[in-house]
Design an enzyme around this catalytic site. Sequence first.
Site, PDB file in Angstrom:
ATOM      1  N   HIS A 100     -44.916 -10.182  41.804  1.00 62.59           N
ATOM      2  CA  HIS A 100     -45.287 -11.531  42.221  1.00 62.59           C
ATOM      3  C   HIS A 100     -44.478 -12.010  43.423  1.00 62.59           C
ATOM      4  O   HIS A 100     -44.926 -12.904  44.148  1.00 62.59           O
ATOM      5  CB  HIS A 100     -45.149 -12.504  41.053  1.00 62.59           C
ATOM      6  CG  HIS A 100     -46.270 -12.394  40.068  1.00 62.59           C
ATOM      7  ND1 HIS A 100     -46.767 -13.474  39.380  1.00 62.59           N
ATOM      8  CD2 HIS A 100     -47.006 -11.331  39.658  1.00 62.59           C
ATOM      9  CE1 HIS A 100     -47.761 -13.081  38.590  1.00 62.59           C
ATOM     10  NE2 HIS A 100     -47.909 -11.774  38.742  1.00 62.59           N
ATOM     11  N   TRP A 131     -51.609  -4.062  26.531  1.00 62.90           N
ATOM     12  CA  TRP A 131     -52.554  -3.096  27.078  1.00 62.90           C
ATOM     13  C   TRP A 131     -52.520  -1.729  26.392  1.00 62.90           C
ATOM     14  O   TRP A 131     -53.546  -1.074  26.259  1.00 62.90           O
ATOM     15  CB  TRP A 131     -52.288  -2.897  28.571  1.00 62.90           C
ATOM     16  CG  TRP A 131     -52.642  -4.073  29.419  1.00 62.90           C
ATOM     17  CD1 TRP A 131     -53.896  -4.468  29.800  1.00 62.90           C
ATOM     18  CD2 TRP A 131     -51.748  -5.014  29.996  1.00 62.90           C
ATOM     19  NE1 TRP A 131     -53.835  -5.589  30.584  1.00 62.90           N
ATOM     20  CE2 TRP A 131     -52.523  -5.953  30.724  1.00 62.90           C
ATOM     21  CE3 TRP A 131     -50.352  -5.161  29.984  1.00 62.90           C
ATOM     22  CZ2 TRP A 131     -51.961  -7.005  31.427  1.00 62.90           C
ATOM     23  CZ3 TRP A 131     -49.791  -6.214  30.686  1.00 62.90           C
ATOM     24  CH2 TRP A 131     -50.582  -7.127  31.390  1.00 62.90           C
TER      25      TRP A 131
END
EC number: 1.11.1.21
Length: 740
Positions: A108, A321
């Site tokens: 980010h 995930w």
Amino acid sequence: MPEQHPPITETTTGAASNGCPVVGHMKYPVEGGGNQDWWPNRLNLKVLHQNPAVADPMGAAFDYAAEVATIDVDALTRDIEEVMTTSQPWWPADYGHYGPLFIRMAWHAAGTYRIHDGRGGAGGGMQRFAPLNSWPDNASLDKARRLLWPVKKKYGKKLSWADLIVFAGNCALESMGFKTFGFGFGRVDQWEPDEVYWGKEATWLGDERYSGKRDLENPLAAVQMGLIYVNPEGPNGNPDPMAAAVDIRETFRRMAMNDVETAALIVGGHTFGKTHGAGPADLVGPEPEAAPLEQMGLGWKSSYGTGTGKDAITSGIEVVWTNTPTKWDNSFLEILYGYEWELTKSPAGAWQYTAKDGAGAGTIPDPFGGPGRSPTMLATDLSLRVDPIYERITRRWLEHPEELADEFAKAWYKLIHRDMGPVARYLGPLVPKQTLLWQDPVPAVSHDLVGEAEIASLKSQIRASGLTVSQLVSTAWAAASSFRGSDKRGGANGGRIRLQPQVGWEVNDPDGDLRKVIRTLEEIQESFNSAAPGNIKVSFADLVVLGGCAAIEKAAKAAGHNITVPFTPGRTDASQEQTDVESFAVLEPKADGFRNYLGKGNPLPAEYMLLDKANLLTLSAPEMTVLVGGLRVLGANYKRLPLGVFTEASESLTNDFFVNLLDMGITWEPSPADDGTYQGKDGSGKVKWTGSRVDLVFGSNSELRALVEVYGADDAQPKFVQDFVAAWDKVMNLDRFDVR
């Protein structure tokens, strides 16, 4: 799009009935109030004076490159590893490992980069400051940086936050079994936020940046205000994986990534960790910039349960995930393609996908030892399966995981270094020997450089070539001013002014004088290099800059000044094969007020675009002012247009631009041609000068006029020449990281 310029409205007054533009009350300057509240359309010259030396606590003599070189990188890696694997009670680590959190933090930080103006990226450590520290997409990354404080505290001035934030992500990948491509230190901390245009929206997750079917405003890359790239729930929260693929492709393209790199980054990044949406999002408190003082810079305090660990809320999505969330393997793709998926909602009410009909229930580990979970995915994860191009790429990786590892390593390396410029700026023992095309390579110097005698001889040849002051100055400016201080790309080094795409850029007037100048300088280069003794040679790139210097000396002499313009040889010539045409295309100026060029489709008037260009060239307001005035009288305008050439002695380095701009005997009015230009008439009504908005703003804006008055005074000519040469030399050497 320029930085921090408010929207241009039809009037300069606001909605108040009395015509006052300020509704409510004025704020103290320490609250952020000031002249911009009264006159929101005024030029914001502060964008040219960001991160001033007086704001830097390290002092002007501080040499970060020298300091970071003293670090034992292996010891630093061990220190970061210890932090990553030591869970803290105030923010417990998922699965006992902060690695996934640090990967997100690094991603980010770097992922704000966008190609169209080169702004964003990890350089400067901007994630520490507003607005990035409070973007919704950066929720909980305040904790990641606090976790790293013991490391920063230990290394102090030797290690910048900008480097630490990104290196921690690199270390996290290595810690969890992935082999990275390499790492370059060298990101110097800044001490205030960059004033970057992140979009017109005034609310988080607004999307006014789109027009037409799905046309994203330049230079933006993210889909909504406060997001790094795309909405993980799908476009505007519509959980349609195919529609999300459209956003993914465009957003990542604007981050300089192709389809393979995009897929690799998503698959690789989502091989680790989880998202957080344990409970209702309305139980999460304000972001750091709006949080109460006693929270000491931390935001998003949650009142759901403990607010941390199993009760953490960040994105509102609750997805794990893989069944090995702290290990590099191919499980993300195995799970993505191993199940059919149905649309569900997280405990926080966010859209996500769960394995259909309860398949795989209990196979996904809980981060804190609770019951096993069902496989889950983001809407944007499924885009990799439903989009035919992404599907073809990722299905191959399903069978060839070694190819995924290779592509992810290279894409991650590109992501975290894209804003650093040429590899010459990379520091430390982990820098790969291989130079990649996206790094805009230039050859190393393989010959002896020209000395004073050779420079003098070359200047004489250039002056005798028949090329004019205007032609030489324009060409040197065109080459050097392609530099962007944002991502350190462009500049004269490499001699790419004669290569595609730069040789064909409209601003460079490719059908005018440029090709003639190139041919002539190439002939001089060939003649000199064939006759020079030993291994002394001159590059085409050096000749372009030297030609501009020689022309300025000639123009100064015509104005009565015998000067020597500084020249530092050592540039080399890149080949067309070393130049990615598509990548370089985004450097093309759509406006260059220094040459009085304004292309079509610019979002703001020319004077605002001038400030944006000056900001990218790292110029101060005085430097911008003196360069405009000098380039005008040297005849460096686009297509040699007469706009702003306020002199009867063109190609003579005088301060006539400033003198005549200040002449109260001239009355200015819009041109009857209604083309955005202006006519300056003398007392008889005769048109004496023509000018652009860029020219007239130096007389109209009070701050710029104050600078013009310095250079327009009777005793200003020597100072003008001195300051112009200094600013010129600065621009010519902006990309010379080998000598500065």
